[in-house]
Design an enzyme around this catalytic site. Structure first.
Site, PDB file in Angstrom:
ATOM      1  N   ARG A  86       0.722  -1.252  -0.086  1.00  0.00           N
ATOM      2  CA  ARG A  86       0.033   0.077   0.003  1.00  0.00           C
ATOM      3  C   ARG A  86       0.800   1.251  -0.004  1.00  0.00           C
ATOM      4  NH1 ARG A  86      -5.088   2.108   1.975  1.00  0.00           N
ATOM      5  NH2 ARG A  86      -5.109   4.216   1.108  1.00  0.00           N
ATOM      6  N   ARG A  95      -5.204   1.722  -4.988  1.00  0.00           N
ATOM      7  CA  ARG A  95      -4.569   1.009  -3.826  1.00  0.00           C
ATOM      8  C   ARG A  95      -4.710  -0.497  -3.962  1.00  0.00           C
ATOM      9  NH1 ARG A  95      -8.129   3.882   0.012  1.00  0.00           N
ATOM     10  NH2 ARG A  95      -7.631   5.349  -1.273  1.00  0.00           N
ATOM     11  N   ASP A  98      -6.705  -1.626   0.958  1.00  0.00           N
ATOM     12  CA  ASP A  98      -7.163  -0.476   1.995  1.00  0.00           C
ATOM     13  C   ASP A  98      -7.904  -1.302   3.141  1.00  0.00           C
ATOM     14  OD1 ASP A  98      -7.587   1.861   3.089  1.00  0.00           O
ATOM     15  OD2 ASP A  98      -9.517   1.944   2.191  1.00  0.00           O
ATOM     16  N   ASP A 100     -10.219  -0.596   6.641  1.00  0.00           N
ATOM     17  CA  ASP A 100     -10.542   0.392   7.529  1.00  0.00           C
ATOM     18  C   ASP A 100     -11.334   0.009   8.657  1.00  0.00           C
ATOM     19  OD1 ASP A 100      -9.992   2.883   6.059  1.00  0.00           O
ATOM     20  OD2 ASP A 100     -11.640   2.636   4.685  1.00  0.00           O
TER      21      ASP A 100
END
Length: 172
Positions: A86, A95, A98, A100
């Site tokens: 990344r 990307r 990712d 989150d």
């Protein structure tokens, strides 16, 4: 495991072999200390958000039970992203991976490096639709995840794979 929390994570990417990167991340998350994966959404193909002139994404959500505190979990997830190659060059840009933290129990956090629930969670169909698949009855604010997801524009979002982790079951 010390006092644990149920957290939900959003995973995505649009560079390289994204499905393999997501499978690898699933394995790495399942090996974090005091952490087990308890739910896995289908894998969705989704249009880009923010910068729309880039490849489509693959997105999914995981439910985990973890003894890691929110900032320790964040550090571990950033490490996984970095090991997957990344690069944080462009906000909302392409990307490889990712990850989150969407929610962490009923905790609300607002620090310079971490906001829980995720600050743009309620606006993103590419997150809410996979999240609804595994936690539709969960409340965010005063609404169920399923209700929030159904009010968002699902144009272009489609299931890529029901089973995508390469694991024999959804729980470790």
């Amino acid at each position: 495991m010390s006092k644990s929390a149920i957290a939900y994570l959003g995973l995505g990417g649009n560079v390289g072999d994204v499905k393999s990167a997501l499978q690898w991340a699933h394995g790495e998350i399942g090996q974090l200390p005091s952490t087990s994966i308890i739910a896995v959404s289908p894998l969705y193909k989704t249009p880009p958000w923010g910068i729309t002139t880039q490849n489509w994404f693959l997105n999914a959500c995981l439910g985990i039970e973890t003894g890691l505190k929110p900032h320790a979990l964040l550090r571990a997830l950033v490490d996984i992203e970095l090991r997957a190659g990344r690069k944080r060059d462009v906000r909302w840009g392409p990307r490889t991976l990712d990850i989150d933290i969407l929610t962490y129990g009923d905790v609300s956090i607002r620090t310079p490096d971490l906001t829980i629930p995720h600050p743009r969670l309620l606006d993103r169909a590419f997150v809410m639709i996979p999240l609804a698949a595994i936690a539709g009855d969960m409340m965010i604010g005063r609404s169920h995840v399923r209700t929030i997801a159904s009010a968002l524009d699902e144009a272009g979002i489609e299931i890529e794979a029901e089973e995508w982790t390469g694991a024999s079951s959804n729980a470790d």
